[in-house]
Structure formats: C-alpha cells, structure tokens
Design an enzyme around this catalytic site. Sequence first.
Site, PDB file in Angstrom:
ATOM      1  N   GLN A 189      -3.058   5.589  15.983  1.00 23.80           N
ATOM      2  CA  GLN A 189      -3.443   4.627  14.946  1.00 23.80           C
ATOM      3  C   GLN A 189      -4.594   3.757  15.447  1.00 23.80           C
ATOM      4  OE1 GLN A 189      -2.268   4.693  11.811  1.00 23.80           O
ATOM      5  NE2 GLN A 189      -3.754   3.121  11.266  1.00 23.80           N
ATOM      6  N   ALA A 210      -4.959   1.016   8.565  1.00 26.62           N
ATOM      7  CA  ALA A 210      -4.116  -0.104   9.008  1.00 26.62           C
ATOM      8  C   ALA A 210      -4.401  -0.410  10.468  1.00 26.62           C
ATOM      9  CB  ALA A 210      -2.651   0.231   8.820  1.00 26.62           C
ATOM     10  N   SER A 215       0.899  -0.107  10.694  1.00 23.28           N
ATOM     11  CA  SER A 215       0.792   1.086   9.854  1.00 23.28           C
ATOM     12  C   SER A 215       2.164   1.693   9.590  1.00 23.28           C
ATOM     13  CB  SER A 215      -0.083   2.136  10.543  1.00 23.28           C
ATOM     14  OG  SER A 215       0.009   3.371   9.838  1.00 23.28           O
ATOM     15  N   HIS A 217       2.611   4.644   8.963  1.00 26.70           N
ATOM     16  CA  HIS A 217       2.635   5.960   9.605  1.00 26.70           C
ATOM     17  C   HIS A 217       3.337   5.889  10.961  1.00 26.70           C
ATOM     18  CE1 HIS A 217       0.307   8.426   6.817  1.00 26.70           C
ATOM     19  NE2 HIS A 217      -0.389   7.327   6.558  1.00 26.70           N
ATOM     20  N   ASP A 224       0.628  11.371   4.209  1.00 28.75           N
ATOM     21  CA  ASP A 224      -0.525  11.549   3.325  1.00 28.75           C
ATOM     22  C   ASP A 224      -0.470  12.971   2.817  1.00 28.75           C
ATOM     23  OD1 ASP A 224      -1.368   8.979   3.849  1.00 28.75           O
ATOM     24  OD2 ASP A 224      -2.686   9.575   5.495  1.00 28.75           O
ATOM     25  N   GLU A 273      -4.487   4.446  -2.920  1.00 29.11           N
ATOM     26  CA  GLU A 273      -4.309   5.679  -2.141  1.00 29.11           C
ATOM     27  C   GLU A 273      -3.309   6.589  -2.848  1.00 29.11           C
ATOM     28  OE1 GLU A 273      -3.394   5.096   1.988  1.00 29.11           O
ATOM     29  OE2 GLU A 273      -5.224   3.950   2.384  1.00 29.11           O
ATOM     30  N   TRP A 275      -2.542   9.419  -2.420  1.00 31.07           N
ATOM     31  CA  TRP A 275      -1.995  10.444  -1.524  1.00 31.07           C
ATOM     32  C   TRP A 275      -0.942   9.924  -0.548  1.00 31.07           C
ATOM     33  CZ3 TRP A 275      -7.025   8.535  -1.472  1.00 31.07           C
ATOM     34  CH2 TRP A 275      -7.301   7.636  -0.440  1.00 31.07           C
ATOM     35  N   HIS A 276      -0.820   8.611  -0.413  1.00 29.19           N
ATOM     36  CA  HIS A 276       0.050   8.042   0.620  1.00 29.19           C
ATOM     37  C   HIS A 276       1.441   7.752   0.040  1.00 29.19           C
ATOM     38  CE1 HIS A 276       0.837   5.321   4.229  1.00 29.19           C
ATOM     39  NE2 HIS A 276       1.760   4.906   3.363  1.00 29.19           N
TER      40      HIS A 276
HETATM   41 ZN   LIG Z   1      -1.426   7.114   4.743  1.00 24.79          ZN
END
Ligand SMILES: [Zn+2]
Length: 301
Positions: A189, A210, A215, A217, A224, A273, A275-276
């Site tokens: 990240q 982020a 984040s 993630h 994603d 976003e 896609w997230h």
């Molecule tokens: Zn993402």
Amino acid sequence: MKKILLIVMCLCLVACAKTKEEDTEAPELKLKSSRVRVGLNSDIDYLAFIDKAIDEVDGELIDEVKYNEIDVSKVGQSIVTYTLKDQADNETAQKLIVDVVEYYDGGIFSPLDVEADTVESADDVTVLINKMHQIPKGWTPDDLEPVLDNPSQMLRKEANEAYTRFYNDAKSKGIVLYSISGYRTNDLQTKYWNNMVKVYGEEYASQYSAYPGRSEHQLGLAMDVSYKTTGDRLSESVAQSDIGKFIVSDGYKYGFILRYPQDKVAITNYGYEPWHIRYVGVDLATQLHEQGITLEEYYND
Ligand SMILES: [Zn+2]
C-alpha cells in the site's frame, strides 16, 4: 375536590421548583460529536456543534456557552473548549477536536491533513477504516485465502467464501468477474500511495488511493473487481457494465457493498470507484443497501 387540587399544585411547586440557591448541579453540555472537520479559511459556526446546553433550574442556556476560536488559516488539529455556567455558578466544560483541512473539489481532502486514530478491532468485518481511522500498526489478517478467479489475489476466509458464491452466481448469469486487487500488505500500500502521489500528485492520490494503514485492502476484506481484459480496467466504465450493475443490484446479498458510490464522495472522502467492493457481512450490507447509506453514515462518523 378543589382543595385537593390546590394541595397537589402546592406540593408540586415546592418539589419541582428549585431556587437559584439550591442549584448545585452543573448544567448539561453535550456536543453532537467529539471530532469535526472544517475547511481551511472557512467560517465556523461554533454553536452548531452543540447538541444540548441546558440547566435544570435555568433552562435552555445555548446563548451562555463560551468557547475559544481556533486558527483556520492553516491545516492541522486544534481544540475548542466549550464552557457553560448556570446562574448559581456551577460550571461544566466539553472539548471538541477540530481538524482544519484543505478541501479539494467534491469535498475530498488529503490524508496528510489529518491524524488518524487507531481502530480497536481490525478483525471485525464491520470495522470502519478511512482517512480518519487506521489499522493498528503491524496488524495483519491471519486467515487469508486466494480467490478462485485469480490466485495471486487474497481475501480473508469469510469474505472469500462470500466472494466465491458471488462470483459463481454472477457467472451463472453470464457475468464474468475478475479480481484485480485484494489484500495488500502495508509495504505494498505504501508503494501504491507513493507512486500515485509521484505520478499524479497528492490531490489525485487523495481521491483514488489510500494512505498506508488507512486502506481497506489491508483488512483483506476489499476487492477491486473488473473485467479480465487489458487496458484501463479501473475506470468509471465499470459502472455501466454488467459487472458494475451486478455489484450494485446483488452485492449486498453476499455481504458486499460498493464502498465509494458516486453520490457519496463528500461523505466517504474518496472518488467514485464502481469497482471497489468491501465485505461487511450480509446483515450490515443489507441494512446499508436498504437505507442507501455508507459505512461512514452508519457509524455517524
Ligand atoms: Zn480498491
């Protein structure tokens, strides 16, 4: 009958109406939240942050609240101390943390403008991680698994099981999802954030990347998702695709939410976003879907 009523009224007056001399209790002063953000060089309505200013003898006391003003000409954190005295000189105080940030278009700000607090339970699948709340240093998930459509990407076990069902049901409808980016280490990240800042600048990075530690993630609960083609797969075109539509219409049934919707940019403080996706569990995802709210709104944070 009249006599009884009179006696009752007298008793009530004696019991209910404390005089100024008898008032030994401090007034109640309650803030709407303990931490707020304001824009650089903005006008602050200090009283707007107060929920209640009331005294059991003097009544409503909002006009009596005193406070210090802060410097809004520079980014950073300040404290506003509110004090309130009733007529009998009982005093109470409350502190408000104010983060002065520089807002970019759409109400987004740089994570470098604020100090994030650290969440207590990063293991909880409903945890809120954003520019204001970070994952404890050194925390990593201990139940990561590779996802079925791209073994180089991982999710935590519970999220992965949900993703597998989500993926298979989409596929049965002719929609083929592809996992582009799931779990990320703090190092990865950091690389992503630094690279985004270097290539596109801090303002752009603040929209789509982020800061390390902040984040989703890194939780192992975010993915994603896009199409398995080459080129720019993480673009707003995902929203118009069957994938983007399926995420919005059905994701919650599996426990996934579209974390950064188009109409909530000023609330999530991230750009759109499509896609997230973020796993929060079916119960919470359903509630957020039905109410049309984000995690920030759910936590009132
Ligand atoms: Zn993402």
